[in-house]
Design a protein around this motif. Structure first.
Motif, PDB file in Angstrom:
ATOM      1  N   GLY A  31      -3.952  79.952  37.492  1.00  0.00           N
ATOM      2  CA  GLY A  31      -4.092  80.084  36.054  1.00  0.00           C
ATOM      3  C   GLY A  31      -2.790  80.164  35.287  1.00  0.00           C
ATOM      4  O   GLY A  31      -2.800  80.264  34.054  1.00  0.00           O
ATOM      5  N   ASP A  32      -1.659  80.089  35.984  1.00  0.00           N
ATOM      6  CA  ASP A  32      -0.356  80.212  35.328  1.00  0.00           C
ATOM      7  C   ASP A  32       0.047  78.898  34.651  1.00  0.00           C
ATOM      8  O   ASP A  32      -0.446  77.819  34.990  1.00  0.00           O
ATOM      9  N   PHE A  33       0.953  78.988  33.677  1.00  0.00           N
ATOM     10  CA  PHE A  33       1.651  77.835  33.104  1.00  0.00           C
ATOM     11  C   PHE A  33       3.104  78.043  33.506  1.00  0.00           C
ATOM     12  O   PHE A  33       3.820  78.823  32.903  1.00  0.00           O
ATOM     13  N   PHE A  34       3.538  77.342  34.542  1.00  0.00           N
ATOM     14  CA  PHE A  34       4.782  77.636  35.246  1.00  0.00           C
ATOM     15  C   PHE A  34       5.793  76.523  34.980  1.00  0.00           C
ATOM     16  O   PHE A  34       5.478  75.343  35.091  1.00  0.00           O
ATOM     17  N   GLY A  35       7.022  76.925  34.644  1.00  0.00           N
ATOM     18  CA  GLY A  35       8.058  75.960  34.303  1.00  0.00           C
ATOM     19  C   GLY A  35       9.129  75.823  35.360  1.00  0.00           C
ATOM     20  O   GLY A  35       9.546  76.802  35.981  1.00  0.00           O
ATOM     21  N   LEU A  36       9.575  74.594  35.547  1.00  0.00           N
ATOM     22  CA  LEU A  36      10.675  74.270  36.448  1.00  0.00           C
ATOM     23  C   LEU A  36      11.770  73.645  35.597  1.00  0.00           C
ATOM     24  O   LEU A  36      11.586  72.554  35.052  1.00  0.00           O
ATOM     25  N   ILE A  37      12.872  74.343  35.438  1.00  0.00           N
ATOM     26  CA  ILE A  37      13.926  73.830  34.571  1.00  0.00           C
ATOM     27  C   ILE A  37      15.275  73.865  35.268  1.00  0.00           C
ATOM     28  O   ILE A  37      15.472  74.556  36.269  1.00  0.00           O
ATOM     29  N   GLY A  38      16.203  73.084  34.722  1.00  0.00           N
ATOM     30  CA  GLY A  38      17.534  72.983  35.281  1.00  0.00           C
ATOM     31  C   GLY A  38      18.197  71.716  34.790  1.00  0.00           C
ATOM     32  O   GLY A  38      17.516  70.793  34.334  1.00  0.00           O
ATOM     33  N   PRO A  39      19.518  71.646  34.889  1.00  0.00           N
ATOM     34  CA  PRO A  39      20.236  70.454  34.427  1.00  0.00           C
ATOM     35  C   PRO A  39      19.970  69.262  35.333  1.00  0.00           C
ATOM     36  O   PRO A  39      19.366  69.393  36.402  1.00  0.00           O
ATOM     37  N   ASN A  40      20.425  68.088  34.912  1.00  0.00           N
ATOM     38  CA  ASN A  40      20.304  66.894  35.747  1.00  0.00           C
ATOM     39  C   ASN A  40      20.984  67.136  37.090  1.00  0.00           C
ATOM     40  O   ASN A  40      22.075  67.707  37.146  1.00  0.00           O
ATOM     41  N   GLY A  41      20.327  66.706  38.164  1.00  0.00           N
ATOM     42  CA  GLY A  41      20.885  66.897  39.500  1.00  0.00           C
ATOM     43  C   GLY A  41      20.609  68.259  40.095  1.00  0.00           C
ATOM     44  O   GLY A  41      21.126  68.607  41.166  1.00  0.00           O
ATOM     45  N   ALA A  42      19.747  69.043  39.433  1.00  0.00           N
ATOM     46  CA  ALA A  42      19.461  70.401  39.917  1.00  0.00           C
ATOM     47  C   ALA A  42      18.547  70.411  41.129  1.00  0.00           C
ATOM     48  O   ALA A  42      18.499  71.386  41.875  1.00  0.00           O
ATOM     49  N   GLY A  43      17.768  69.324  41.318  1.00  0.00           N
ATOM     50  CA  GLY A  43      16.816  69.266  42.431  1.00  0.00           C
ATOM     51  C   GLY A  43      15.365  69.315  41.981  1.00  0.00           C
ATOM     52  O   GLY A  43      14.455  69.375  42.820  1.00  0.00           O
ATOM     53  N   LYS A  44      15.129  69.274  40.666  1.00  0.00           N
ATOM     54  CA  LYS A  44      13.765  69.408  40.138  1.00  0.00           C
ATOM     55  C   LYS A  44      12.855  68.278  40.625  1.00  0.00           C
ATOM     56  O   LYS A  44      11.761  68.526  41.142  1.00  0.00           O
ATOM     57  N   SER A  45      13.300  67.035  40.445  1.00  0.00           N
ATOM     58  CA  SER A  45      12.449  65.894  40.818  1.00  0.00           C
ATOM     59  C   SER A  45      12.218  65.840  42.319  1.00  0.00           C
ATOM     60  O   SER A  45      11.126  65.480  42.771  1.00  0.00           O
ATOM     61  N   THR A  46      13.228  66.206  43.110  1.00  0.00           N
ATOM     62  CA  THR A  46      13.058  66.230  44.561  1.00  0.00           C
ATOM     63  C   THR A  46      11.988  67.238  44.959  1.00  0.00           C
ATOM     64  O   THR A  46      11.124  66.955  45.795  1.00  0.00           O
ATOM     65  N   LEU A  47      12.026  68.404  44.346  1.00  0.00           N
ATOM     66  CA  LEU A  47      11.026  69.435  44.622  1.00  0.00           C
ATOM     67  C   LEU A  47       9.622  68.924  44.304  1.00  0.00           C
ATOM     68  O   LEU A  47       8.689  69.082  45.104  1.00  0.00           O
ATOM     69  N   LEU A  48       9.459  68.285  43.145  1.00  0.00           N
ATOM     70  CA  LEU A  48       8.137  67.787  42.766  1.00  0.00           C
ATOM     71  C   LEU A  48       7.691  66.651  43.681  1.00  0.00           C
ATOM     72  O   LEU A  48       6.512  66.567  44.044  1.00  0.00           O
ATOM     73  N   LYS A  49       8.617  65.798  44.098  1.00  0.00           N
ATOM     74  CA  LYS A  49       8.261  64.700  44.999  1.00  0.00           C
ATOM     75  C   LYS A  49       7.827  65.224  46.369  1.00  0.00           C
ATOM     76  O   LYS A  49       6.999  64.608  47.044  1.00  0.00           O
ATOM     77  N   ILE A  50       8.363  66.361  46.769  1.00  0.00           N
ATOM     78  CA  ILE A  50       7.897  67.003  48.008  1.00  0.00           C
ATOM     79  C   ILE A  50       6.444  67.446  47.841  1.00  0.00           C
ATOM     80  O   ILE A  50       5.612  67.249  48.729  1.00  0.00           O
ATOM     81  N   LEU A  51       6.132  68.009  46.677  1.00  0.00           N
ATOM     82  CA  LEU A  51       4.758  68.443  46.425  1.00  0.00           C
ATOM     83  C   LEU A  51       3.813  67.254  46.294  1.00  0.00           C
ATOM     84  O   LEU A  51       2.632  67.355  46.631  1.00  0.00           O
ATOM     85  N   TYR A  52       4.328  66.113  45.801  1.00  0.00           N
ATOM     86  CA  TYR A  52       3.511  64.892  45.715  1.00  0.00           C
ATOM     87  C   TYR A  52       3.222  64.299  47.085  1.00  0.00           C
ATOM     88  O   TYR A  52       2.350  63.450  47.238  1.00  0.00           O
ATOM     89  N   GLY A  53       4.042  64.698  48.104  1.00  0.00           N
ATOM     90  CA  GLY A  53       3.901  64.096  49.424  1.00  0.00           C
ATOM     91  C   GLY A  53       4.767  62.871  49.619  1.00  0.00           C
ATOM     92  O   GLY A  53       4.666  62.184  50.640  1.00  0.00           O
ATOM     93  N   ILE A  54       5.662  62.578  48.656  1.00  0.00           N
ATOM     94  CA  ILE A  54       6.528  61.394  48.736  1.00  0.00           C
ATOM     95  C   ILE A  54       7.758  61.676  49.582  1.00  0.00           C
ATOM     96  O   ILE A  54       8.238  60.823  50.323  1.00  0.00           O
ATOM     97  N   VAL A  55       8.293  62.899  49.480  1.00  0.00           N
ATOM     98  CA  VAL A  55       9.495  63.310  50.214  1.00  0.00           C
ATOM     99  C   VAL A  55       9.119  64.416  51.198  1.00  0.00           C
ATOM    100  O   VAL A  55       8.360  65.326  50.860  1.00  0.00           O
ATOM    101  N   ILE A  56       9.634  64.330  52.405  1.00  0.00           N
ATOM    102  CA  ILE A  56       9.371  65.333  53.447  1.00  0.00           C
ATOM    103  C   ILE A  56      10.546  66.311  53.503  1.00  0.00           C
ATOM    104  O   ILE A  56      11.701  65.891  53.651  1.00  0.00           O
ATOM    105  N   PRO A  57      10.300  67.615  53.393  1.00  0.00           N
ATOM    106  CA  PRO A  57      11.407  68.580  53.458  1.00  0.00           C
ATOM    107  C   PRO A  57      11.970  68.691  54.871  1.00  0.00           C
ATOM    108  O   PRO A  57      11.292  68.363  55.853  1.00  0.00           O
TER     109      PRO A  57
END
Length: 240
Positions: A31-57
Motif C-alpha cells: 500500500g505504500d507510494f515509494f520513491g527511488l531517487i538519485g542523480p544520473n548514474g546512481a543505479g536507479k534504472s539498473t535496480l528497476l531492470k533487475i525487478l523487471y527480470g531483464i538484469v540478473i544481480p
C-alpha cells in the motif's frame, strides 16, 4: 505485523569492473507510494531492470509477494505492472488494441480484457481515443496509455521508471493525480524520478542512491524535520 510486498537485501550488481549497485537493502510495505531517487548514474534504472527480470544481480536476495526473484519470475510477473522509461507501445495498433494484445500475456479472456480496457481508458480520460492509432497520440497521452497497459492484469505492485520525464507540467500533474488515486485504492507503487517537486508531492517513503550506494532510506517528513529539502541533499551529493 507489517506486510512487505518487496524486500531487497544486500543487492550487488557489477558491469565488468564497475559496481553499479553496492549492497543495497530496503523494504516496501503493501500500500505504500515509494520513491527511488538519485542523480544520473546512481543505479536507479539498473535496480528497476533487475525487478523487471531483464538484469540478473550478482548477489543479494529479492522477494516480491513472498516469492524469490529471479527464480520465481514467471509467477511474480502476474502480480507486477511495469512502466519502463522507454516508449514500447505498438505504433501500428489502436489504443484499445495495445491493451487487448498485452492482456493476452497474462491469459486474460477476451470479454474480461475488453471490460478492463474500457475501464482503464475511462480512468485515464482516454475513452475518446480508443480507436486512435498510437502514432497519433501526444507524448503525454502515450505515457498515460503505458500506465494503463501496466494495470491490465490488476497488479498488486506497479513499477514506474521516470514516467513523467519530458512531459509538460499539465500532463505531469494529470499523471500525478491518477497515480495518487491508484495508490489510494490500494495499489502499491515504486517509482523513480529526478523531479524533486514530484518526489515531495507523491512519495511517502524514499531511498536515495548515489553511485550505487544507498545514502538515505526513510520518509519525506524525516528530511523535512532535519530542515533539508531533497534539493539540498542533491546539492550535497554534487559537492562530494
Amino acid at each position: 505485523m507489517e506486510q512487505y510486498i518487496l524486500e531487497i537485501n544486500g543487492l550487488i550488481k557489477n558491469f565488468n569492473r564497475l559496481r553499479v549497485l553496492n549492497d543495497v537493502s530496503f523494504k516496501i510495505k503493501s500500500g505504500d507510494f515509494f520513491g527511488l531517487i538519485g542523480p544520473n548514474g546512481a543505479g536507479k534504472s539498473t535496480l528497476l531492470k533487475i525487478l523487471y527480470g531483464i538484469v540478473i544481480p550478482d548477489s543479494g536476495n529479492i522477494s516480491i509477494n513472498g516469492l524469490d526473484l529471479p527464480s520465481n519470475y514467471k509467477k511474480i510477473k502476474y502480480s507486477l505492472g511495469i512502466v519502463p522509461q522507454e516508449d514500447n507501445l505498438d505504433e501500428d495498433l489502436s489504443v484499445n488494441d495495445n491493451l487487448i494484445v498485452y492482456s493476452k500475456y497474462f491469459g486474460i479472456k477476451c470479454g474480461e480484457s475488453r471490460r478492463r480496457a474500457n475501464e482503464l481508458l475511462n480512468f485515464f480520460d482516454m475513452g475518446e481515443k480508443k480507436y486512435s492509432k498510437v502514432s497519433e497520440l501526444s507524448g503525454g497521452l502515450k505515457r498515460r496509455l503505458m500506465i494503463a497497459r501496466s494495470l491490465i492484469n490488476n497488479p498488486s505492485l506497479i513499477i514506474l521508471d521516470e514516467p513523467t520525464s519530458g512531459l509538460d507540467p499539465e500532463y505531469r500533474q494529470n499523471i500525478w493525480e491518477k497515480l495518487k488515486a491508484l495508490n489510494k485504492n490500494g495499489v502499491t507503487i515504486l517509482m523513480s524520478t529526478h523531479y524533486m517537486e514530484e518526489a515531495e508531492r507523491l512519495f511517502n517513503n524514499i531511498i536515495i542512491l548515489n553511485h550505487g550506494n544507498l545514502i538515505f532510506n526513510g520518509t519525506i517528513s524525516e528530511i523535512t524535520l532535519n530542515k533539508k529539502s531533497l534539493e539540498d541533499i542533491f546539492l550535497d551529493i554534487a559537492k562530494n
